[in-house]
Design a protein around this motif. Structure first.
Motif: not given
Ligand code: LLP
Length: 401
Positions: A47, A68, A91, A136, A149, A182, A184, A187-188, A223, A259-261, A298, A358
């Motif tokens: 991501a 992604e 996406t 989605r 989130v 899809h 999601h 997050s977290g 993710g 889709e991990p970020g 954050r 982030y």
């Molecule tokens: N895929 C989709 C469709 C998403 O919307 C997101 C995150 C991810 C993957 C990745 O999520 P992750 O694995 O990084 O949790 N700014 C916030 C996080 C917002 C995430 C938005 N979407 C923070 O700093 O906590």
């Protein structure tokens, strides 16, 4: 944060001045390795929104994973970093016209465009797009470190289950192909409650796929894999999450996409900042530092916790309750509150941990503050991968100067 080499961090701070971000590319590779072992059958798409620095993107592109992208800008940066378009899931959420036009201008199409509204399908059709689309869904259940989130519960994202059939019909009618579904969760995802909400979301996806009149090539469960930000926090049991995902998708065929970020980059980043002012406030000390909410949003936006540690030994100092505050003219410009730290002194170097995801990505230029540089660690080398912005970087777009 004890495993970060203090001498190297001090050298970075001396050379670049502060604030400055550090990102460790080897840690990113290790994190990716853990996801690959837990999900050997999955196609991983990083991501990009978590950290879109070119060195970070190149690290993932070279490792062969997909991307992604949430915007045309991310898409273009991913392509520039070496991701073939057919490895990119686009996406977007309510994509601006310019974004759609930009992505569709590429000679080769993305792996799929993930649509979260019937209007997005219509807008793609209006542009003559006849490629692959993923639907989605809005699962109605969310998970994450904060309600803000917990995407799966937010109606802004995805198509309601009751409209999926209509969406599939529309996609097909307009000459595109539905290749995936899809969702999601958010997050977290970290605690057992989040893990079970994630499972619920995946079960909903499975249900939707089973109710379709056609097969899909892939199921994308998004993710959201969390990391503990507090030193005492337990890490996510990724193997258990993978098992639960697999189990919930038992009745579904097609490639699993994730889709991990955050999980891949969060612990690979630090923000270095120097104390410039120390002020008693009741029982507490306020450590005024040169990083603020413009560099790391954050804590102000989500009340997020980031660990703070002095760089170098300060064992001779008495420990005090310390709040770390920035230079921005806003009360929310607080990076950490009530931490037990060696009494800070002017000139001290502090590291704010877990800022690889982030962090620089959400930095702004509020208060006319140029954004900080980024230095990458790789094996024993350190190199600047983003220079410090200058005031000129802020004022250059002004056309009436
Ligand atoms: N895929 C989709 C469709 C998403 O919307 C997101 C995150 C991810 C993957 C990745 O999520 P992750 O694995 O990084 O949790 N700014 C916030 C996080 C917002 C995430 C938005 N979407 C923070 O700093 O906590």
């Amino acid at each position: 944060m004890a495993d970060w080499p203090a001498e190297r961090l001090e050298a970075v701070a001396d050379e670049q001045e502060t604030p400055v971000y550090v990102i460790d590319l080897d840690r990113i590779r290790e994190n990716l390795g853990r996801v690959q072992s837990a999900f050997p059958e999955a196609d991983i798409h990083y991501a990009v929104k978590a950290n879109s620095g070119s060195a970070v993107l190149e690290t993932f592109a070279t490792a062969g994973v997909g991307a992604e992208c949430a915007s045309a800008g991310e898409f273009e940066r991913a392509v520039a970093a070496g991701f073939p378009t057919e490895r990119i899931l686009y996406t977007p959420v309510n994509p601006p016209q310019r974004d759609l036009d930009t992505v569709l201008e590429y000679e080769t199409e993305p792996l799929a465009i993930t649509v979260g509204a019937l209007d997005t399908v219509r807008r793609l059709a209006d542009r003559g797009f006849t490629g692959d689309v993923a639907i989605r869904i809005h699962p109605g259940t969310g998970a994450g470190h904060s309600d803000s989130v917990a995407t799966g519960a937010d109606r802004k994202f995805g198509i309601g289950i009751d409209r999926v059939e209509k969406a599939v019909e529309l996609v097909t009618e307009r000459g595109m192909t539905v290749v995936g579904v899809h969702a999601h969760a958010g997050s977290g995802i970290l605690n057992p409650e989040d893990v079970s909400s994630h499972r619920e979301v995946v079960e909903t996806v499975a249900q939707v796929v089973n109710d379709l009149d056609q097969d899909v090539d892939f199921v994308d469960v998004g993710g959201g894999f969390g990391v503990p930000y507090r030193p005492e926090g337990d890490p996510l049991d990724l193997a258990a999450l993978a098992d639960s995902t697999r189990d919930a998708l038992d009745s579904v065929s097609g490639t699993l996409r994730i889709e991990p970020g955050r999980y891949l980059v969060a612990d690979a980043g630090l923000l270095l900042t120097r104390v410039n002012t120390v002020k008693p406030a009741g029982e507490e000390l306020l450590a005024g530092v040169d990083a603020g909410m413009t560099d790391l949003l954050r804590p102000a936006l989500y009340d997020a916790y980031h660990p703070v540690a002095p760089v170098g030994s300060m064992t001779d100092r008495e420990k005090r309750s310390v709040s770390v505050v920035g230079p921005i003219c806003e009360s929310t410009d607080v990076l950490a509150t009530n931490r037990r730290l060696p009494a800070p002194e002017r000139g001290d170097l502090l590291a704010i941990g877990m800022t690889g995801a982030y962090g620089i990505e959400m930095a702004s230029q509020y208060n006319s503050r140029p954004r900080p540089p980024v230095v990458a660690f790789e094996e024993t080398t350190s190199r600047e991968i983003r220079r410090r912005e200058q005031l000129e970087d802020i004022t250059a777009p002004e056309t009436d100067r």
